[in-house]
Write an enzyme that holds these catalytic residues in place. Structure first.
Site, PDB file in Angstrom:
ATOM      1  N   ASP A  34       0.810  -1.221   0.000  1.00 30.40           N
ATOM      2  CA  ASP A  34       0.000   0.000   0.000  1.00 30.40           C
ATOM      3  C   ASP A  34       0.846   1.277   0.000  1.00 30.40           C
ATOM      4  O   ASP A  34       0.490   2.249  -0.651  1.00 30.40           O
ATOM      5  CB  ASP A  34      -0.922   0.018   1.230  1.00 30.40           C
ATOM      6  CG  ASP A  34      -2.061  -0.973   1.095  1.00 30.40           C
ATOM      7  OD1 ASP A  34      -2.153  -1.645   0.041  1.00 30.40           O
ATOM      8  OD2 ASP A  34      -2.856  -1.078   2.046  1.00 30.40           O
ATOM      9  N   ASP A  38       0.388   4.432  -2.331  1.00 23.66           N
ATOM     10  CA  ASP A  38       0.122   5.754  -1.741  1.00 23.66           C
ATOM     11  C   ASP A  38       1.135   6.802  -2.216  1.00 23.66           C
ATOM     12  O   ASP A  38       0.778   7.940  -2.476  1.00 23.66           O
ATOM     13  CB  ASP A  38       0.160   5.676  -0.203  1.00 23.66           C
ATOM     14  CG  ASP A  38      -1.034   4.906   0.353  1.00 23.66           C
ATOM     15  OD1 ASP A  38      -2.048   4.772  -0.361  1.00 23.66           O
ATOM     16  OD2 ASP A  38      -0.949   4.422   1.496  1.00 23.66           O
ATOM     17  N   SER A  83     -14.545   7.964   0.160  1.00 22.05           N
ATOM     18  CA  SER A  83     -13.251   7.535   0.664  1.00 22.05           C
ATOM     19  C   SER A  83     -12.803   8.544   1.739  1.00 22.05           C
ATOM     20  O   SER A  83     -13.623   9.332   2.222  1.00 22.05           O
ATOM     21  CB  SER A  83     -12.267   7.495  -0.505  1.00 22.05           C
ATOM     22  OG  SER A  83     -11.016   7.060  -0.070  1.00 22.05           O
ATOM     23  N   LEU A  84     -11.549   8.534   2.097  1.00 22.63           N
ATOM     24  CA  LEU A  84     -11.024   9.500   3.068  1.00 22.63           C
ATOM     25  C   LEU A  84      -9.733  10.086   2.526  1.00 22.63           C
ATOM     26  O   LEU A  84      -8.973   9.381   1.847  1.00 22.63           O
ATOM     27  CB  LEU A  84     -10.706   8.804   4.397  1.00 22.63           C
ATOM     28  CG  LEU A  84     -11.883   8.330   5.254  1.00 22.63           C
ATOM     29  CD1 LEU A  84     -11.385   7.403   6.355  1.00 22.63           C
ATOM     30  CD2 LEU A  84     -12.618   9.522   5.867  1.00 22.63           C
ATOM     31  N   GLU A 113     -11.000   7.281  15.700  1.00 25.39           N
ATOM     32  CA  GLU A 113     -11.406   5.868  15.619  1.00 25.39           C
ATOM     33  C   GLU A 113     -10.263   5.102  14.962  1.00 25.39           C
ATOM     34  O   GLU A 113      -9.495   5.668  14.195  1.00 25.39           O
ATOM     35  CB  GLU A 113     -12.662   5.720  14.748  1.00 25.39           C
ATOM     36  CG  GLU A 113     -13.883   6.408  15.313  1.00 25.39           C
ATOM     37  CD  GLU A 113     -15.044   6.434  14.320  1.00 25.39           C
ATOM     38  OE1 GLU A 113     -15.155   5.540  13.465  1.00 25.39           O
ATOM     39  OE2 GLU A 113     -15.831   7.390  14.394  1.00 25.39           O
ATOM     40  N   LYS A 115      -8.582   2.858  12.209  1.00 30.79           N
ATOM     41  CA  LYS A 115      -8.863   2.638  10.781  1.00 30.79           C
ATOM     42  C   LYS A 115      -8.722   1.139  10.522  1.00 30.79           C
ATOM     43  O   LYS A 115      -7.613   0.615  10.403  1.00 30.79           O
ATOM     44  CB  LYS A 115      -7.914   3.451   9.890  1.00 30.79           C
ATOM     45  CG  LYS A 115      -8.279   3.341   8.432  1.00 30.79           C
ATOM     46  CD  LYS A 115      -7.529   4.353   7.593  1.00 30.79           C
ATOM     47  CE  LYS A 115      -7.973   4.286   6.142  1.00 30.79           C
ATOM     48  NZ  LYS A 115      -7.750   3.003   5.487  1.00 30.79           N
ATOM     49  N   ARG A 136     -18.971  -0.933  -1.034  1.00 29.61           N
ATOM     50  CA  ARG A 136     -18.834   0.465  -1.465  1.00 29.61           C
ATOM     51  C   ARG A 136     -18.761   0.569  -2.981  1.00 29.61           C
ATOM     52  O   ARG A 136     -19.269   1.513  -3.574  1.00 29.61           O
ATOM     53  CB  ARG A 136     -17.573   1.064  -0.831  1.00 29.61           C
ATOM     54  CG  ARG A 136     -17.444   2.539  -1.051  1.00 29.61           C
ATOM     55  CD  ARG A 136     -16.148   3.082  -0.460  1.00 29.61           C
ATOM     56  NE  ARG A 136     -15.000   2.696  -1.254  1.00 29.61           N
ATOM     57  CZ  ARG A 136     -13.742   3.052  -1.004  1.00 29.61           C
ATOM     58  NH1 ARG A 136     -13.480   3.787   0.054  1.00 29.61           N
ATOM     59  NH2 ARG A 136     -12.748   2.686  -1.790  1.00 29.61           N
ATOM     60  N   GLU A 170     -17.120  -1.210   8.498  1.00 33.52           N
ATOM     61  CA  GLU A 170     -16.035  -1.959   7.867  1.00 33.52           C
ATOM     62  C   GLU A 170     -16.190  -3.444   8.146  1.00 33.52           C
ATOM     63  O   GLU A 170     -16.409  -3.844   9.287  1.00 33.52           O
ATOM     64  CB  GLU A 170     -14.709  -1.451   8.457  1.00 33.52           C
ATOM     65  CG  GLU A 170     -13.509  -1.726   7.619  1.00 33.52           C
ATOM     66  CD  GLU A 170     -13.325  -0.763   6.453  1.00 33.52           C
ATOM     67  OE1 GLU A 170     -14.217   0.064   6.190  1.00 33.52           O
ATOM     68  OE2 GLU A 170     -12.289  -0.870   5.772  1.00 33.52           O
ATOM     69  N   LYS A 310      -2.327   7.482   8.128  1.00 34.12           N
ATOM     70  CA  LYS A 310      -1.825   6.130   7.802  1.00 34.12           C
ATOM     71  C   LYS A 310      -0.529   5.869   8.553  1.00 34.12           C
ATOM     72  O   LYS A 310       0.393   6.701   8.488  1.00 34.12           O
ATOM     73  CB  LYS A 310      -1.564   6.025   6.298  1.00 34.12           C
ATOM     74  CG  LYS A 310      -2.819   6.168   5.463  1.00 34.12           C
ATOM     75  CD  LYS A 310      -3.315   4.816   4.988  1.00 34.12           C
ATOM     76  CE  LYS A 310      -4.457   4.970   4.030  1.00 34.12           C
ATOM     77  NZ  LYS A 310      -4.387   4.159   2.868  1.00 34.12           N
TER      78      LYS A 310
HETATM   79  P1  NAD Z   1      -8.621   4.474   2.478  1.00 35.66           P
HETATM   80  O1  NAD Z   1      -8.435   3.039   2.807  1.00 35.66           O
HETATM   81  O2  NAD Z   1      -7.415   5.330   2.549  1.00 35.66           O
HETATM   82  O3  NAD Z   1      -9.711   5.107   3.468  1.00 35.66           O
HETATM   83  C1  NAD Z   1     -11.115   5.089   3.310  1.00 35.66           C
HETATM   84  C2  NAD Z   1     -11.750   3.878   3.883  1.00 35.66           C
HETATM   85  O4  NAD Z   1     -11.368   3.660   5.236  1.00 35.66           O
HETATM   86  C3  NAD Z   1     -13.256   3.980   4.004  1.00 35.66           C
HETATM   87  O5  NAD Z   1     -13.913   3.775   2.786  1.00 35.66           O
HETATM   88  C4  NAD Z   1     -13.561   2.874   4.977  1.00 35.66           C
HETATM   89  O6  NAD Z   1     -13.768   1.684   4.269  1.00 35.66           O
HETATM   90  C5  NAD Z   1     -12.271   2.733   5.763  1.00 35.66           C
HETATM   91  N1  NAD Z   1     -12.394   2.879   7.222  1.00 35.66           N
HETATM   92  C6  NAD Z   1     -11.844   2.010   8.120  1.00 35.66           C
HETATM   93  N2  NAD Z   1     -12.117   2.366   9.367  1.00 35.66           N
HETATM   94  C7  NAD Z   1     -12.889   3.488   9.290  1.00 35.66           C
HETATM   95  C8  NAD Z   1     -13.498   4.316  10.267  1.00 35.66           C
HETATM   96  N3  NAD Z   1     -13.367   4.082  11.579  1.00 35.66           N
HETATM   97  N4  NAD Z   1     -14.211   5.376   9.833  1.00 35.66           N
HETATM   98  C9  NAD Z   1     -14.343   5.650   8.506  1.00 35.66           C
HETATM   99  N5  NAD Z   1     -13.784   4.884   7.530  1.00 35.66           N
HETATM  100  C10 NAD Z   1     -13.065   3.815   7.919  1.00 35.66           C
HETATM  101  O7  NAD Z   1      -9.243   4.675   1.104  1.00 35.66           O
HETATM  102  P2  NAD Z   1      -9.762   3.643   0.025  1.00 35.66           P
HETATM  103  O8  NAD Z   1     -10.303   4.515  -1.029  1.00 35.66           O
HETATM  104  O9  NAD Z   1     -10.635   2.611   0.639  1.00 35.66           O
HETATM  105  O10 NAD Z   1      -8.478   2.888  -0.446  1.00 35.66           O
HETATM  106  C11 NAD Z   1      -7.361   3.534  -0.885  1.00 35.66           C
HETATM  107  C12 NAD Z   1      -6.205   2.825  -0.230  1.00 35.66           C
HETATM  108  O11 NAD Z   1      -6.214   1.459  -0.648  1.00 35.66           O
HETATM  109  C13 NAD Z   1      -4.908   3.401  -0.679  1.00 35.66           C
HETATM  110  O12 NAD Z   1      -4.491   4.458   0.152  1.00 35.66           O
HETATM  111  C14 NAD Z   1      -3.989   2.201  -0.628  1.00 35.66           C
HETATM  112  O13 NAD Z   1      -3.403   2.118   0.653  1.00 35.66           O
HETATM  113  C15 NAD Z   1      -4.918   1.030  -0.846  1.00 35.66           C
HETATM  114  N6  NAD Z   1      -4.732   0.547  -2.233  1.00 35.66           N
HETATM  115  C16 NAD Z   1      -3.656  -0.240  -2.437  1.00 35.66           C
HETATM  116  C17 NAD Z   1      -3.395  -0.715  -3.712  1.00 35.66           C
HETATM  117  C18 NAD Z   1      -2.212  -1.615  -3.911  1.00 35.66           C
HETATM  118  O14 NAD Z   1      -1.930  -1.967  -5.065  1.00 35.66           O
HETATM  119  N7  NAD Z   1      -1.517  -2.022  -2.865  1.00 35.66           N
HETATM  120  C19 NAD Z   1      -4.237  -0.371  -4.782  1.00 35.66           C
HETATM  121  C20 NAD Z   1      -5.321   0.441  -4.543  1.00 35.66           C
HETATM  122  C21 NAD Z   1      -5.562   0.916  -3.251  1.00 35.66           C
END
Ligand code: NAD
Length: 327
Positions: A34, A38, A83-84, A113, A115, A136, A170, A310
């Site tokens: 990740d 990122d 997303s966040l 909270e 994550k 989602r 989640e 993060k």
């Molecule tokens: P994100 O994971 O940065 O954050 C948003 C998500 O956090 C929300 O949709 C929810 O599902 C979650 N969440 C968990 N606890 C929560 C809480 N207490 N309150 C609110 N939300 C909570 O964003 P994303 O759009 O889900 O994913 C993007 C992330 O996924 C990237 O930053 C990356 O780290 C990962 N990603 C990795 C790859 C890879 O190839 N490794 C590819 C795509 C995305």
């Protein structure tokens, strides 16, 4: 940097990120960690900020990242599942605090909270009865996972009151279940999952709910759609209300009156994260009061009143050792 050079780089980054997002969201088998994703994502954000003429509506920075899988019925979310935005250090967090204070004059507090490293789900109830579960997806349209969510014990099938409500949170795979699942898959000669998040996503998006039922998934819920209808006016009240309705909420949360207190919470859980029986990848910081949230508003892909801090990347080996140690 000249605009032509920037354009070339932007297109390259979008292509790479699109490929990584496909592997992560569709295949549940990411080829990079990740923090690598990122870093590239933030390179793209910086270039788009420096050259706003290069921003297009289909850029990955303008959309919630998920992709809806074929094979599932589609669910159109009545309210988008967003997303966040991310913070990676104390300076990012302080910049967030400064932004918030410019966007609202109201007194406000933060709620921190954990994550949870899983995937966002929604559970809809009519007259107190569970009727639909969804992922989602791309934020507007998700996959219908009703039958799979029904197999998760922490999702009540009926509520204590005959209300109609949508609760979001989640879905995750506990570390213990993840290790057991990978051990069994390894013994059967099947490919193992890279991490509990991918295992949870792969399990929840099984067309056969009997498979999902065997995977020991769990949930922490943290959101109610249109909360004012239920007389809740802060995020802290939402969590208490969701608890009362019979969902599992994460008890590790704290209301903070300053960004300094938020930072202390982050430092505490950066230490404690390996003792938890589930994976977390950071801390989510939200403005607690909904009146202030409304004033602060949203971008196209995330609320401006929240941020996900993060944790720094760890050596993969350390993570595996910690998981084994924890179970
Ligand atoms: P994100 O994971 O940065 O954050 C948003 C998500 O956090 C929300 O949709 C929810 O599902 C979650 N969440 C968990 N606890 C929560 C809480 N207490 N309150 C609110 N939300 C909570 O964003 P994303 O759009 O889900 O994913 C993007 C992330 O996924 C990237 O930053 C990356 O780290 C990962 N990603 C990795 C790859 C890879 O190839 N490794 C590819 C795509 C995305």
């Amino acid at each position: 940097m000249e605009v032509t050079e920037a354009k070339k780089k932007v297109l390259e980054l979008r292509k790479t990120l699109k490929q990584y997002a496909y592997e992560y969201y569709v295949k549940d088998t990411p080829s990079v960690e990740d923090h690598i994703y990122d870093k590239l994502y933030h390179e793209l954000v910086s270039l788009e900020q420096a050259f706003p003429e290069l921003v297009t509506s289909d850029s990955i920075t303008q959309r919630v990242g998920g992709i809806v899988l074929d094979g599932f019925s589609k669910v159109t979310h009545t309210h988008p599942m967003l997303s966040l935005s991310n913070a990676f250090n104390q300076a990012d967090l302080e910049a967030f605090d400064t932004r918030i204070k410019k966007l609202t004059d109201q007194p406000f507090s933060y709620i921190c909270e954990l994550k949870i490293d899983g995937l966002a789900v929604s559970a809809r109830y009519e007259n107190g009865v569970f009727v639909q579960g969804a992922t989602r997806g791309d934020g507007r349209i998700g996959e219908d996972i009703t039958e799979n969510l029904k197999t998760i014990h922490s999702i009540p099938l009926t509520l204590p009151e005959p209300i109609s409500i949508e609760v979001r949170g989640e879905c995750y795979m506990p570390k213990r279940s993840f290790v057991a699942l990978n051990k069994a898959r390894d013994e059967e000669g099947l490919p193992v999952f890279a991490n509990p998040r991918n295992a949870a996503a792969g399990s929840l998006r099984q067309l056969d709910s009997k498979v999902a039922a065997k995977r020991n998934l769990s949930t922490f819920m943290y959101q109610v759609v249109e909360p004012a209808q239920y007389q809740v006016h802060t995020q802290s009240e939402v969590l208490n209300y969701v608890d009362y309705l019979g969902f599992q909420t994460n008890p590790e949360r704290k209301k903070c009156l300053s960004i300094t207190e938020v930072w202390e919470f982050i430092e505490t859980y950066q230490e404690k994260r390996h003792q938890l029986p589930y994976e977390i990848d950071g801390i989510v910081i939200k403005v607690d009061e909904f009146s202030a949230q409304e004033e602060i508003g949203y971008t196209v892909k995330a609320p401006k009143w929240a941020i996900a801090y993060k944790f720094p990347a760890e050596e993969a080996e350390t993570v595996i050792r910690e998981i084994e140690w924890t179970i």
